[in-house]
Scaffold this active site. Structure first.
Site, PDB file in Angstrom:
ATOM      1  N   ASP A 235      39.582  28.586  33.969  1.00  0.00           N
ATOM      2  CA  ASP A 235      39.759  29.985  34.336  1.00  0.00           C
ATOM      3  C   ASP A 235      40.650  30.116  35.571  1.00  0.00           C
ATOM      4  O   ASP A 235      40.476  29.404  36.558  1.00  0.00           O
ATOM      5  CB  ASP A 235      38.392  30.616  34.620  1.00  0.00           C
TER       6      ASP A 235
ATOM      7  N   GLU B 202      43.773  29.082  31.052  1.00  0.00           N
ATOM      8  CA  GLU B 202      43.837  30.537  31.079  1.00  0.00           C
ATOM      9  C   GLU B 202      44.991  30.934  31.998  1.00  0.00           C
ATOM     10  O   GLU B 202      44.852  31.017  33.211  1.00  0.00           O
ATOM     11  CB  GLU B 202      42.513  31.139  31.590  1.00  0.00           C
TER      12      GLU B 202
END
Length: 620
Positions: A262, A304
């Site tokens: 992330d 991501e």
């Protein structure tokens, strides 16, 4: 490499990467040999504690290293609580997930996070505990085991840029312990933070302005790029990197097959830069890739990187020095909704042409919707030739897809609207953006059929792209927007909860009732999924190209792989359109099973076609 009590398998894997690993680590951490040796010993610790069943998976996947790139892969993204309440609930519904054709399950953040501050789960207080109401780490491991028995892979977010302010490290930093303050970015006054602010963009200028927060308890300023309760980790400190890599490997040893990194572009901070995509980020990701290749080679890294293609593609690394195995195809997603609004496929042709030219080893995750908003990071240099300039065009897209534009049936809401920059993004489920919500509200059967047809066409387009298609949970039955978040004091300021509603299992049951919206969408998508998994032309290794249709409303895509050739056509227009093509081979219409001549094909509004031909002399 020093002689240590490593077993033969670990030693062999380590030796394959040792020189590069040491060089990268010592370059970024200034020849800190003690930290490097600790890192290697830590890798052996997690390798040794890895379950024998998981090691068998590692070996099998090492033999077929591209196991994730075939035409049979289909993902589903979900919040555990929204889908089934908790992890045990997800296990009970694995039959349904398999009925959807899904073999790659992505659970949104579920690690322990403070309630009331961060319901999204991105402020992790403990990387080794599951949020209590969702279950336990044992429940997660049991779910992974059940998935593996069904041939399914499990993906989990790894929030690596920051921790919650309630994490043990942050608690001890607030108390003044220097060792733990060094794990974050603490400053005694605003001088240096103000210098950072000169070059570092704001992520959420409306909901969380600025990149720093004053911490009363510590009497210092701390870096908080995303939200004040999410404290940025200092990866200049090797202890942070060592411990965070250990946290990642711990999750891998619970059976997590795919680690979603992330906000990975943000992890390295440097004064007088944007603190985005710096070279050190790629060095750290490469080290993490090496760590998984040594400890758990059956594990994949999913980056991501929600940015324009020029900044996304580098996270694949190179063929010789790979980083992430998979990345999100965010630009195609945004371009898809641009094409829905404009009914003009020229930008999409331009975008896909770029993607199709990339090496076949690069595997993208393709999607229509996800948990996040739609950001309009389009190629405005290209659009300029059509008199589409950035701010007015973003305003048009948001107006169209939120139903403010005359004749539009989209029902989205703006997210993080910045009147000064005119840079609002958009939220809403696929079905509501396609007009299904408006049609059902108006009891307009004709409009409902048109909207369902658009929904199915977009899913057919999704399944035609190279890479792994991912459904957002609920889209398989046409789930609509959930407006109840407006009444929730913890959620009302974040319009992304519009498309994060609970899955209604009564609606799921309607998938079997002929004539319902749920039945039409579920059976339609299911048919497409089965066709895709039955034909190798949809493999990620296939050659793909743009088919010129000589019609700006109709997108044409060609694919070829091992003797199979596909011509796919998609009409983004509101009326019947013709694809002015002339293919010489004899084709089968995959949707009807009938023979077809692929010449000057008429497509109904939002219609689509998959035409397949097979050559007798197949390439083995």
């Amino acid at each position: 490499m020093k002689e240590k009590k490593y077993d033969d398998i670990f030693r062999a894997r380590l030796s394959n990467y040792y020189d590069e690993l040491k060089w990268l680590y010592c370059e970024i951490y200034h020849n800190d040999i003690q930290a490097f040796e600790y890192f290697v010993d830590m890798l052996f610790e997690y390798y040794s504690s890895r379950d024998s069943m998981l090691k068998d998976w590692d070996e099998a996947r090492s033999v077929v290293s591209d196991w994730f790139s075939g035409n049979e892969m289909l993902g589903m993204l979900m919040y555990t609580n929204c889908f089934a309440g908790n992890l045990k609930g997800v296990r009970k519904h694995l039959d349904y997930i398999q009925e959807c054709g899904v073999n790659y399950l992505h659970l949104m953040p579920l690690l322990e996070s403070p309630k009331g501050k961060d319901d999204g789960g991105y402020a992790v207080a403990d990387f080794r505990k599951v949020q209590p109401e969702l279950g336990t780490m044992k429940d997660l491991a049991n779910l992974a085991k059940d998935c593996h028995e069904r041939g399914m892979s499990l993906c989990l977010d790894f929030v690596m840029n920051h921790t919650s302010e309630d994490h043990e490290w942050a608690v001890r930093a607030r108390r003044g312990e220097q060792e733990y303050q060094d794990r974050y970015f603490f400053f005694s006054n605003w001088d240096i933070p103000n210098l950072f602010e000169e070059t570092v963009p704001q992520v959420f200028p409306q909901t969380a302005p600025g990149n720093f927060t004053w911490c009363d308890e510590a009497g210092k300023v701390v870096m908080t790029t995303f939200y004040p309760y999410q404290w940025d980790l200092n990866y200049h400190n090797p202890t942070v990197f060592n411990d965070m890599t250990a946290n990642m490997l711990y999750l891998c040893n619970q059976g997590v097959d795919i680690i979603r990194l992330d906000a990975v572009p943000y992890i390295w901070k440097e004064l007088n830069t944007s603190c985005r995509n710096l070279p050190e980020v790629h060095s750290l990701v490469r080290i993490m890739r090496i760590a998984t290749e040594i400890v758990c080679p059956g594990t994949l890294l999913l980056g991501e990187v929600v940015m324009e293609p020029s900044k996304v593609v580098p996270y694949f690394g190179t063929v010789e020095k790979p980083e992430c195995q998979m990345l999100y195809n965010v630009t195609t997603m945004a371009s898809t909704w641009h094409t829905v609004a404009t009914k003009d496929v020229r930008l999409m042709k331009h975008q896909l042409g770029t993607v199709f030219a990339l090496p076949k080893e690069y595997v993208f995750l393709n999607y229509l919707r996800c948990h996040d908003d739609i950001g309009w990071g389009l190629d405005y240099q290209y659009l300029k030739q059509f008199s589409m300039t950035e701010a007015p065009h973003k305003r048009f897209l948001n107006d169209y897809l939120s139903g403010k534009y005359y004749g539009s049936d989209g029902r989205g809401e703006l997210y993080n609207d910045d009147p000064k920059l005119q840079d609002a993004r958009l939220c809403g489920t696929t079905a509501s953006l396609c007009g299904i919500e408006a049609a059902e509200y108006e009891l307009d059967k004709e409009k409902l059929e048109r909207s369902i047809q658009l929904d199915l066409m977009l899913h057919a387009f999704l399944l035609t792209q190279s890479g792994i298609p991912v459904l957002y949970s609920g889209d398989e039955i046409g789930q609509l927007n959930d407006y109840t978040y407006h009444q929730n004091p913890h959620k009302y300021a974040d319009s992304r909860y519009l498309h994060r509603g609970n899955l209604n299992w009564e609606d799921v049951a309607k998938r079997k009732k002929k004539g319902t919206r749920e039945n039409k969408i579920f059976t339609g998508i299911n048919k497409l999924v089965k066709l895709r998994s039955s034909h190798r032309v949809f493999d990620s290794s296939a050659d793909a190209w743009i088919v010129e249709t000589w019609n700006d409303h109709v997108l044409g895509i060609g694919r070829y792989y091992k003797g199979e050739k596909l011509i796919a056509l998609f009409n983004f227009g509101d009326t019947e359109e013709t694809a002015w093509i002339d293919e010489s081979e004899k084709y089968i219409d995959l949707l009807s099973g009938e023979k077809a001549k692929v010449k000057n094909i008429k497509l109904a509004s939002h219609g689509f076609k998959w035409f397949l031909t097979t050559f007798k002399k197949e390439v083995k």
